[in-house]
Enzyme design. Structure first.
Site, PDB file in Angstrom:
ATOM      1  CB  CYS A  91      -0.966   0.006   1.180  1.00 52.29           C
ATOM      2  SG  CYS A  91      -0.172   0.146   2.815  1.00 52.29           S
ATOM      3  CG  HIS A 130      -4.303  -0.021   4.230  1.00 55.57           C
ATOM      4  ND1 HIS A 130      -3.519  -0.484   3.201  1.00 55.57           N
ATOM      5  CD2 HIS A 130      -5.515   0.265   3.666  1.00 55.57           C
ATOM      6  CE1 HIS A 130      -4.208  -0.498   2.075  1.00 55.57           C
ATOM      7  NE2 HIS A 130      -5.423  -0.040   2.338  1.00 55.57           N
ATOM      8  CG  ASP A 146      -6.957   0.602  -0.755  1.00 57.50           C
ATOM      9  OD1 ASP A 146      -5.817   0.454  -1.219  1.00 57.50           O
ATOM     10  OD2 ASP A 146      -7.296   0.152   0.358  1.00 57.50           O
TER      11      ASP A 146
END
Length: 298
Positions: A91, A130, A146
């Protein structure tokens, strides 16, 4: 140095940053990397198309950690790895670089801190576990983006509590309580909703995520440290390499159908190249260890 992505000094990072300013990082090259040829002016329609192309083109995973590459979340380094070397990442890399692309295209966005829920223990990871993106349009609409989470949504989700949205890989919904938001997914053909991660809407800076980026490269409580893997969304399914296995998932109305193939160590580089488009410069050490639950539920 076997791979230019391995940063060993601040001078190396600064050198890449200078080359970035001189035109080394180019939006058109990034868009070509993800196979996007449509319009680029800021709009919800274009954002959805670019987001989905990214998900279908760039693998998510931990391969760098298992071939001796230190991950440094500097945007020029991420561009070199993901765009020029046609690699994937996790991420901090994927959403970190995607945020640069969206900014260059004229979108207004914020970086958010998320905490991933372990499906086995039910525990959430630490803050900054995250990196999530929130895009805001001029009319006040806000959309969650995302491109750096294994099986999250393929198209941006409107920031609306309780609204369920069906996408190719499941039904997604956001729930909010006391300023904390949770992203939940119901798999295709399933009936049980599971929380993927939680987050708040407080805007963050890229450097805020550095300590957790290091944590995920070294902690036995991190899936990225414990397992060598990568996954890629496909039309109608997903493909995942992990350890010495290849897992093909097909989405059907009655549920997810999975086929697992055992791999030899010699087969892995060929699988990564043929199925994920990845060619590693360093030798990958396959790993598939159990994850140690964190001592604290954050």
């Amino acid at each position: 140095m076997s791979g230019i992505y391995i940063a060993t000094s601040s001078e190396f990072v600064l050198d890449l940053a200078k080359r970035c300013k001189s035109g080394r990082m180019e939006v058109r090259e990034y868009l070509a990397r993800i196979g996007y040829e449509g319009p680029t002016q800021p709009s919800l329609e274009n954002l959805k198309a670019i987001h989905e192309r990214h998900i279908l083109s760039v693998p998510f995973g931990s391969l760098s950690i298992h071939c001796g590459e230190r991950i440094v979340p500097e945007v020029p380094l991420l561009y070199r790895k993901i765009v020029e070397q046609r690699r994937g990442g996790f991420c901090y890399e994927l959403n970190g670089l995607f945020s640069w692309l969206l900014e260059e295209l004229g979108y207004r966005l914020s970086l958010l801190s998320g905490q991933v829920r372990n499906p086995l223990t039910g525990r959430f990871g630490p803050p900054f576990d995250h990196l999530v993106l929130l895009v805001e349009f001029g009319d006040g609409r806000r959309w969650l983006c995302d491109v750096g989470f294994g099986n999250a949504f393929r198209k941006p989700l409107p920031l609306e509590a309780g609204r369920a949205e069906r996408q190719d890989n499941g039904v997604f919904a956001l729930h909010e309580e006391g300023g904390s938001w949770e992203l939940c997914r119901t798999p295709p053909g399933g009936s049980e909703e599971a929380t993927l991660y939680k987050f708040t809407l407080e805007g963050r800076r890229r450097e805020d995520f550095r300590p957790m980026c290091d944590y995920h490269q070294t902690s036995p409580s991190s899936i990225f440290f414990c397992k060598s893997f990568c996954s890629l969304h496909l039309p109608g399914g997903m493909i995942t390499y992990m350890g010495k296995r290849l897992i093909a998932t097909e989405y059907r109305p009655e549920g997810e159908a999975k086929i697992t193939t055992e791999l030899t160590e010699e087969q892995i580089p060929h699988i990564l190249k043929e199925r994920f488009g990845i060619t590693l410069r360093n030798k990958l050490i396959p790993k598939d260890q159990d994850i140690v639950p964190p001592s604290t539920d954050y």
